[in-house]
Structures are given as C-alpha cells and as structure tokens.
Design a protein around this motif. Structure first.
Motif, PDB file in Angstrom:
ATOM      1  N   ALA A   1       0.831  -1.206   0.000  1.00 32.02           N
ATOM      2  CA  ALA A   1       0.000   0.000   0.000  1.00 32.02           C
ATOM      3  C   ALA A   1       0.866   1.257   0.000  1.00 32.02           C
ATOM      4  O   ALA A   1       0.592   2.217  -0.737  1.00 32.02           O
ATOM      5  N   VAL A   2       1.915   1.266   0.813  1.00 31.39           N
ATOM      6  CA  VAL A   2       2.815   2.417   0.845  1.00 31.39           C
ATOM      7  C   VAL A   2       3.506   2.585  -0.510  1.00 31.39           C
ATOM      8  O   VAL A   2       3.684   3.710  -1.003  1.00 31.39           O
ATOM      9  N   GLN A   3       3.881   1.473  -1.135  1.00 32.01           N
ATOM     10  CA  GLN A   3       4.498   1.549  -2.456  1.00 32.01           C
ATOM     11  C   GLN A   3       3.551   2.208  -3.460  1.00 32.01           C
ATOM     12  O   GLN A   3       3.980   2.981  -4.326  1.00 32.01           O
ATOM     13  N   LYS A   4       2.270   1.919  -3.356  1.00 32.76           N
ATOM     14  CA  LYS A   4       1.292   2.548  -4.254  1.00 32.76           C
ATOM     15  C   LYS A   4       1.249   4.058  -4.034  1.00 32.76           C
ATOM     16  O   LYS A   4       1.116   4.845  -4.984  1.00 32.76           O
ATOM     17  N   LEU A   5       1.380   4.497  -2.787  1.00 28.05           N
ATOM     18  CA  LEU A   5       1.394   5.932  -2.493  1.00 28.05           C
ATOM     19  C   LEU A   5       2.632   6.614  -3.046  1.00 28.05           C
ATOM     20  O   LEU A   5       2.589   7.801  -3.383  1.00 28.05           O
ATOM     21  N   LEU A   6       3.738   5.874  -3.139  1.00 27.55           N
ATOM     22  CA  LEU A   6       5.023   6.472  -3.485  1.00 27.55           C
ATOM     23  C   LEU A   6       5.444   6.271  -4.938  1.00 27.55           C
ATOM     24  O   LEU A   6       6.216   7.069  -5.474  1.00 27.55           O
ATOM     25  N   SER A   7       4.963   5.242  -5.564  1.00 34.76           N
ATOM     26  CA  SER A   7       5.434   4.890  -6.901  1.00 34.76           C
ATOM     27  C   SER A   7       5.054   5.951  -7.938  1.00 34.76           C
ATOM     28  O   SER A   7       3.919   6.429  -7.968  1.00 34.76           O
ATOM     29  N   GLU A   8       6.017   6.283  -8.799  1.00 38.41           N
ATOM     30  CA  GLU A   8       5.731   7.216  -9.887  1.00 38.41           C
ATOM     31  C   GLU A   8       4.685   6.658 -10.834  1.00 38.41           C
ATOM     32  O   GLU A   8       3.959   7.423 -11.482  1.00 38.41           O
ATOM     33  N   ALA A   9       4.610   5.355 -10.943  1.00 41.44           N
ATOM     34  CA  ALA A   9       3.632   4.725 -11.833  1.00 41.44           C
ATOM     35  C   ALA A   9       2.244   4.646 -11.207  1.00 41.44           C
ATOM     36  O   ALA A   9       1.281   4.322 -11.902  1.00 41.44           O
ATOM     37  N   GLU A  10       2.124   4.955  -9.926  1.00 41.44           N
ATOM     38  CA  GLU A  10       0.841   4.907  -9.231  1.00 41.44           C
ATOM     39  C   GLU A  10       0.441   6.324  -8.810  1.00 41.44           C
ATOM     40  O   GLU A  10       0.098   7.141  -9.645  1.00 41.44           O
ATOM     41  N   MET A  11       0.525   6.633  -7.503  1.00 38.57           N
ATOM     42  CA  MET A  11       0.068   7.919  -6.987  1.00 38.57           C
ATOM     43  C   MET A  11       1.207   8.878  -6.647  1.00 38.57           C
ATOM     44  O   MET A  11       0.969  10.060  -6.391  1.00 38.57           O
ATOM     45  N   GLY A  12       2.433   8.383  -6.642  1.00 38.46           N
ATOM     46  CA  GLY A  12       3.540   9.162  -6.096  1.00 38.46           C
ATOM     47  C   GLY A  12       3.848  10.449  -6.801  1.00 38.46           C
ATOM     48  O   GLY A  12       4.150  11.463  -6.163  1.00 38.46           O
ATOM     49  N   GLU A  13       3.777  10.448  -8.136  1.00 36.44           N
ATOM     50  CA  GLU A  13       4.131  11.651  -8.899  1.00 36.44           C
ATOM     51  C   GLU A  13       2.907  12.442  -9.332  1.00 36.44           C
ATOM     52  O   GLU A  13       2.905  13.673  -9.286  1.00 36.44           O
ATOM     53  N   LEU A  14       1.855  11.787  -9.754  1.00 33.99           N
ATOM     54  CA  LEU A  14       0.667  12.502 -10.214  1.00 33.99           C
ATOM     55  C   LEU A  14       0.045  13.310  -9.088  1.00 33.99           C
ATOM     56  O   LEU A  14      -0.416  14.440  -9.280  1.00 33.99           O
ATOM     57  N   PHE A  15       0.024  12.746  -7.880  1.00 27.40           N
ATOM     58  CA  PHE A  15      -0.533  13.456  -6.728  1.00 27.40           C
ATOM     59  C   PHE A  15       0.506  14.433  -6.182  1.00 27.40           C
ATOM     60  O   PHE A  15       1.695  14.125  -6.114  1.00 27.40           O
ATOM     61  N   LYS A  16       0.023  15.602  -5.794  1.00 24.66           N
ATOM     62  CA  LYS A  16       0.882  16.639  -5.221  1.00 24.66           C
ATOM     63  C   LYS A  16       0.329  17.056  -3.859  1.00 24.66           C
ATOM     64  O   LYS A  16      -0.849  16.848  -3.549  1.00 24.66           O
ATOM     65  N   VAL A  17       1.199  17.650  -3.067  1.00 27.54           N
ATOM     66  CA  VAL A  17       0.812  18.244  -1.790  1.00 27.54           C
ATOM     67  C   VAL A  17       1.191  19.715  -1.839  1.00 27.54           C
ATOM     68  O   VAL A  17       2.331  20.056  -2.159  1.00 27.54           O
ATOM     69  N   ILE A  18       0.240  20.583  -1.558  1.00 25.06           N
ATOM     70  CA  ILE A  18       0.511  22.017  -1.474  1.00 25.06           C
ATOM     71  C   ILE A  18       0.088  22.487  -0.090  1.00 25.06           C
ATOM     72  O   ILE A  18      -0.919  22.022   0.456  1.00 25.06           O
ATOM     73  N   ALA A  19       0.891  23.364   0.487  1.00 25.02           N
ATOM     74  CA  ALA A  19       0.606  23.864   1.838  1.00 25.02           C
ATOM     75  C   ALA A  19       0.680  25.376   1.860  1.00 25.02           C
ATOM     76  O   ALA A  19       1.503  25.993   1.162  1.00 25.02           O
ATOM     77  N   PHE A  20      -0.184  25.973   2.664  1.00 28.33           N
ATOM     78  CA  PHE A  20      -0.235  27.415   2.860  1.00 28.33           C
ATOM     79  C   PHE A  20      -0.187  27.702   4.360  1.00 28.33           C
ATOM     80  O   PHE A  20      -0.659  26.900   5.163  1.00 28.33           O
ATOM     81  N   THR A  21       0.342  28.849   4.707  1.00 31.68           N
ATOM     82  CA  THR A  21       0.350  29.261   6.109  1.00 31.68           C
ATOM     83  C   THR A  21      -0.106  30.708   6.221  1.00 31.68           C
ATOM     84  O   THR A  21      -0.084  31.464   5.251  1.00 31.68           O
ATOM     85  N   HIS A  22      -0.513  31.067   7.434  1.00 31.10           N
ATOM     86  CA  HIS A  22      -0.839  32.460   7.738  1.00 31.10           C
ATOM     87  C   HIS A  22      -0.467  32.747   9.181  1.00 31.10           C
ATOM     88  O   HIS A  22      -0.788  31.966  10.089  1.00 31.10           O
ATOM     89  N   ASP A  23       0.240  33.850   9.370  1.00 32.68           N
ATOM     90  CA  ASP A  23       0.631  34.325  10.695  1.00 32.68           C
ATOM     91  C   ASP A  23       1.457  33.287  11.456  1.00 32.68           C
ATOM     92  O   ASP A  23       1.320  33.124  12.661  1.00 32.68           O
ATOM     93  N   LEU A  24       2.298  32.578  10.721  1.00 31.66           N
ATOM     94  CA  LEU A  24       3.260  31.676  11.345  1.00 31.66           C
ATOM     95  C   LEU A  24       4.662  32.133  10.987  1.00 31.66           C
ATOM     96  O   LEU A  24       4.867  32.818   9.982  1.00 31.66           O
ATOM     97  N   ASP A  25       5.632  31.729  11.777  1.00 29.09           N
ATOM     98  CA  ASP A  25       7.023  32.069  11.532  1.00 29.09           C
ATOM     99  C   ASP A  25       7.407  31.646  10.117  1.00 29.09           C
ATOM    100  O   ASP A  25       7.240  30.488   9.731  1.00 29.09           O
TER     101      ASP A  25
END
Length: 398
Positions: free
Chosen positions: A357-381
């Motif tokens: 299951a973890v390999q599926k999350l990480l593999s470029e051929a599965e979810m690893g590359e197509l899926f992205k994570v974006i993060a935003f902050t406000h009023d933090l260091d």
C-alpha cells in the motif's frame, strides 16, 4: 469512450435515481434556454440535493467493485498515510494550534486515523471539525469514527459551512478535483465554451445529454486558456470554483496552516499544448472513462487540479505558499518509510500488505508523482520547518 456494455450495471433503484437526476438537469437546461455550462452540469451531477453523486447514497469510496464503490483514496489504502500526516501536523499542534479542520472527509477514515496518530504523537487536537454537506457521508463518518476511534469521537464536530475565523491545521485530501470546472474547446482556431444540451431524440447514443460548443469573443476567454500556444484543436478546463474555495480558506484562516493533497499540475504543465484532450475523467465501479453523461448521479466526475491557480488565489487572499511537492517526496520527507519499518518485515502477513500500500502511495507509476501536496500558512514564523517540503520543493514551478 468506454462502452456502457463493458461496465457493471446499476440496480433498478439506482437507475431510477439517475433518471430523476437527469430530469432535474434537463429542467435546468430548459430553464436556461437549452444550454448550460459544463460547470453547472457537473455541480448538479455531483451535488444536486438527495440525487447528486456526493449528496445521494452511492458507496463512492472503497477497495473494489464488490463493495459497490467507485474508487479508492490514500486513507483507505493504509493508515500510514494518516500517520505520516500526523508527524507533519504534530509540531503545529504544539504551536497553540489545537484544532484540525478537514474538507472532503469521505468515509471518515482519515479523520479517525489522524486522531489516533496525533494521540500517539502526544498532539491530540481539542476539536476536529469536518465540513460536510452530505448527510449520507456524515453518517458514514460517524460510523467509522465510532468503530475505529470510539474514545476520540466526541472531539469531532460537523459543520455545514465555513466559520468566519479559524486557527489551526486544515487538511483536504482529494477535495479540489471534485469541484466543478468550466470546459473550453479550441477548434478552427477559435475558442468556444463547451456546455451541455439535450441530445436530439432519435440520435445515436444512449444518453439524454450531449456536449455543445458556443463560440466566445476573445475578451470572454479566460487568460490561462487564451495563452495556450498554437492554434491546433484542444479541450481544457478552468477552475473558478476551486480557486474561489482557496480564497475562502484564505479569508477564514487567521492563523495556522492548510494542506491539500490531490492530482494535478502547475499551470505550465496543465496548459501545455500537448495536453490536447484536457483532464476530465469519470470513475464508476473502479473503472475510469471519459463520458460524464453516463449514469448521472451514479459516477464521480473529476478534473486534475491547476495548482498554480490554487496558489495564486490563496496568496491573493493573504496566505503564503509553504511548499509544493509530489506526494511521494512529501511522504518520504515526513517519514513514511521510517514508520513502515516499525513493522516486523519477517511477519509477512502484517508487513507485506502495508508495504504494498505504501508503495502505491510512493510509486511514480501509481500515486507518487501525479498526486501533489501544497501547503499554505498564515501568521506563522516564515522559517517554520515543514518536514514534508525539506527536499524536492517545487514551489518555484507555481
């Protein structure tokens, strides 16, 4: 387009519900003079009260076609997804940010596993708020929490709308892709908006609806679309609703961080001239296809996310981009492999399913590359270390 005959048949009750939604959509088309934008069609197909895909009773999330579901998400694959997020969120919890808010909570699996993992990290939030409009999904979330984390379920609150102000950590897994998109088609060197009309009675095809393009004056073509190089025929999407959602989150988040995980690209890739067919995709009984008019209300309709548009909208609303990375890079940075190694590899029955299951999350051929994570902050260091973006941050590509 995949033939209907090759897909599992819905039950008689499901077909009746789909027919009722088709009538509702048809009435909307008639009221609009015979044509509606695709974003309006998608909104009705997914969210029409009691009949839409997400507001009705379809199973949606699950492991395979046998449980009546249509697709599987990362939290359903393995608890190591939530445990890794918890490692990223725990330091934020310790910065006087004792609340979590989740969008797109699905079955409630991510909420339950996040609460358990944050408890293990010694960073249990005072409250875990879920923004959920679907009564059917809210019930499933309550059942999941009662089964997986009964001693923590009383910390969960359900919201019908965004609060005016929020301080804490926000998370949304596969929520942006389910927001309605507008479709645009360039053919003959001219841009058109691709909308939906009734199919002519007696014409070929099993569906009640069909695409219909309407020519747009240059001034009415969105800038991102108009800027696509070349004059060859293309179809693409814009994401006004998702960008509006990002602005709303920016207006609400007084202090804290927001993380969104989804499949998509920055604008330069999204509107690349070789992406001539767009990204619209449908999911039905673990089959992917491109026909949004198949069984309205019984299938998911999605489009990949233009992360540049989301980032610009959030920044316009006062947030700062804290990081943008592939899902694989984010999860590895945040320690998913170290967590997996806590299992005994010699215990194949416990280790191998989780490793796969973890390999599926990480593999470029599965979810690893197509899926992205974006993060935003406000009023933090501004120097706040977010481990998930320590290496491989692609914020420059936005």
């Amino acid at each position: 387009m995949q033939k209907v005959a090759s897909l599992p048949l819905p039950s008689a009750d499901a077909l009746d519900a789909s027919a009722a939604l088709s009538t509702c959509i048809g009435d909307a088309i008639d009221a609009a003079g015979g044509w509606i934008g695709f974003d309006r069609y998608m909104a009705l197909a997914l969210y029409a009260p009691r009949l839409g895909y997400y507001s009705g009773g379809a199973a949606k999330f699950g492991r395979d076609v046998r449980d009546g579901s249509d697709f599987i998400t990362a939290p359903e694959l393995t608890p190591f997804f939530a445990r890794t997020l918890a490692r990223q969120f725990a330091p934020l919890m310790g910065m006087d940010l004792p609340r979590v808010m989740e969008f797109g909570a699905g079955t409630g699996r991510l909420a339950a596993d996040l609460l358990l993992a944050l408890d293990d990290e010694g960073a249990l939030p005072d409250t875990y708020q879920i923004v959920e409009l679907s009564g059917e999904l809210r019930q499933r979330q309550q059942e999941t929490l009662a089964a997986r984390a009964p001693h923590l379920a009383d910390r969960v609150q359900w919201l019908d709308e965004l609060p005016v102000r929020f301080e804490g950590v926000i998370v949304g897994n596969e929520v942006l892709d389910a927001m309605p998109v507008r479709l645009f088609a360039r053919h003959g060197g001219r841009w058109h908006e691709r909308g939906v009309a009734h199919r002519i009675v007696g014409s070929a095809g099993p569906h009640a609806f069909t695409f219909e393009d309407r020519t747009l004056p240059d001034a009415a073509v969105p800038e991102a679309v108009r800027a696509m190089p070349g004059d060859h025929d293309v179809v693409t999407e814009t994401h006004a609703e998702a960008e509006g959602f990002a602005r709303a989150v920016g207006a609400m988040l007084a202090r804290g961080a927001a993380f969104f995980i989804d499949y998509g690209f920055p604008a330069a890739e999204y509107y690349h001239p070789q992406r001539a067919g767009g990204t619209l995709m449908c999911h039905y009984r673990h089959h992917s296809h491109t026909d949004p008019f198949l069984y309205p209300g019984l299938q998911d309709i999605t489009a990949h996310v233009n992360f540049s548009g989301i980032a610009h909208a959030a920044v316009d609303a006062g947030l700062a981009v804290a990081g943008f990375a592939s899902q694989a890079r984010f999860l590895m940075n945040a320690g998913i492999t170290e967590l997996l190694m806590e299992l005994d590899p010699s215990d194949a029955g416990a280790f191998l399913p989780q490793a796969n299951a973890v390999q599926k999350l990480l593999s470029e051929a599965e979810m690893g590359e197509l899926f992205k994570v974006i993060a935003f902050t406000h009023d933090l260091d501004a120097a706040l270390p977010l481990a998930g973006f320590a290496r491989g941050d692609r914020s420059h590509a936005l």
